[in-house]
Write an enzyme that holds these catalytic residues in place. Structure first.
Site, mmCIF file in Angstrom:
data_model
loop_
_atom_site.group_PDB
_atom_site.id
_atom_site.type_symbol
_atom_site.label_atom_id
_atom_site.label_comp_id
_atom_site.label_asym_id
_atom_site.label_seq_id
_atom_site.Cartn_x
_atom_site.Cartn_y
_atom_site.Cartn_z
ATOM 1 N N CYS A 2 0.860 -1.095 0.350
ATOM 2 C CA CYS A 2 0.199 -0.055 -0.063
ATOM 3 C C CYS A 2 0.852 1.511 -0.107
ATOM 4 O O CYS A 2 2.249 1.076 0.722
ATOM 5 C CB CYS A 2 -0.668 0.343 1.084
ATOM 6 N N GLU A 112 -5.512 2.910 -4.957
ATOM 7 C CA GLU A 112 -4.337 1.757 -5.636
ATOM 8 C C GLU A 112 -4.681 1.840 -6.354
ATOM 9 O O GLU A 112 -5.885 2.755 -7.470
ATOM 10 C CB GLU A 112 -5.076 0.714 -4.734
#
Length: 250
Positions: A2, A112
């Site tokens: 992440c 993302e």
């Protein structure tokens, strides 16, 4: 993954949600809708008090990007913001932290990017009911050498988010995702008396993350300079057209 996320809950609210004490000492800088590496972020940690007694759970502020204790300088190399669940107990940089210094990184959700024919399109992943996500993480303490004779070394506490194979809707965007822990696993992950948590490092059951939804967001999130609630809002994707030129790719 992440590489960016959002956290808008203040320490008092996080303390209530995670049954913890606020240990930030008023240093909280406010909501962050575009958390980038090396920012100061809240974590949830549970430690045994020096004078004995029951373990105490607190909200603390640390720097995102783990610095191993043996590092010569915290700025050497790219920030170690992620640790793979599959190898965290083996890699020297994370092995000791995985056994003795585990924490949770609370988040509204994470960003993302999905490659397309024209550009990388950013998406935001969050729980459909708006609940705070508890991302498994580990932390480390690096001691800054004294700046002058007789001074005490200063601790720099840093953290890395644990990632795993993506499941559910998130797998359509990227093959990795944060290891999001359900509430009934928080205690085991944070327990300072436990040195092994292999069952918690397994890829999450799809049913446990079934409530996490993803939606496209503005490419404005690509720039570290942009920060505001509009970054998390859903946008309608264009069918075709030239790639944007105002923002850098992540």
């Amino acid at each position: 993954m992440c590489g960016r996320y959002a956290i808008t809950r203040d320490p008092a609210r996080l303390a209530a949600e995670f049954d913890a004490d606020d240990g930030t000492d008023g240093a909280y800088a406010g909501p962050d809708h575009n958390v980038t590496p090396t920012r100061m972020v809240p974590i949830i940690v549970e430690r045994m008090p020096a004078d004995g007694g029951a373990a105490r759970r607190t909200v603390r502020l640390v720097r995102w990007g783990l610095v191993p204790p043996w590092a010569k300088d915290p700025s050497d190399g790219p920030p170690m913001i992620n640790a793979r669940a599959e190898t965290i107990t083996e890699k020297p940089a994370y092995r000791d932290a995985a056994a003795r210094r585990r924490c949770l990184v609370p988040a509204d959700g994470w960003y993302e990017w999905k490659p397309t024919a024209e550009r990388k399109q950013p998406y935001f992943a969050a729980h459909e009911d708006g609940r705070t996500l508890a991302m498994a993480a580990v932390f480390s303490v690096w001691w800054r050498p004294p700046s002058e004779p007789g001074a005490e070394p200063a601790p720099l506490v840093t953290a890395a988010v644990v990632t795993t194979d993506a499941v559910g809707e998130t797998a359509d965007i990227h093959h990795r995702m944060p290891l999001v822990l359900p509430r009934d696993a928080w205690g085991d992950w944070l327990d300072p008396a436990r040195t092994a948590v292999p069952e918690l490092l397994a890829a999450p059951d799809p049913d446990l993350v079934a409530g996490i939804r993803v939606h496209p967001v503005s490419p404005a999130v690509n720039s570290m300079r942009n920060n505001g609630p509009e970054l998390m809002e859903r946008i309608e994707l264009r069918e075709s057209g030239p790639p944007p030129t105002l923002f850098d790719a992540p």
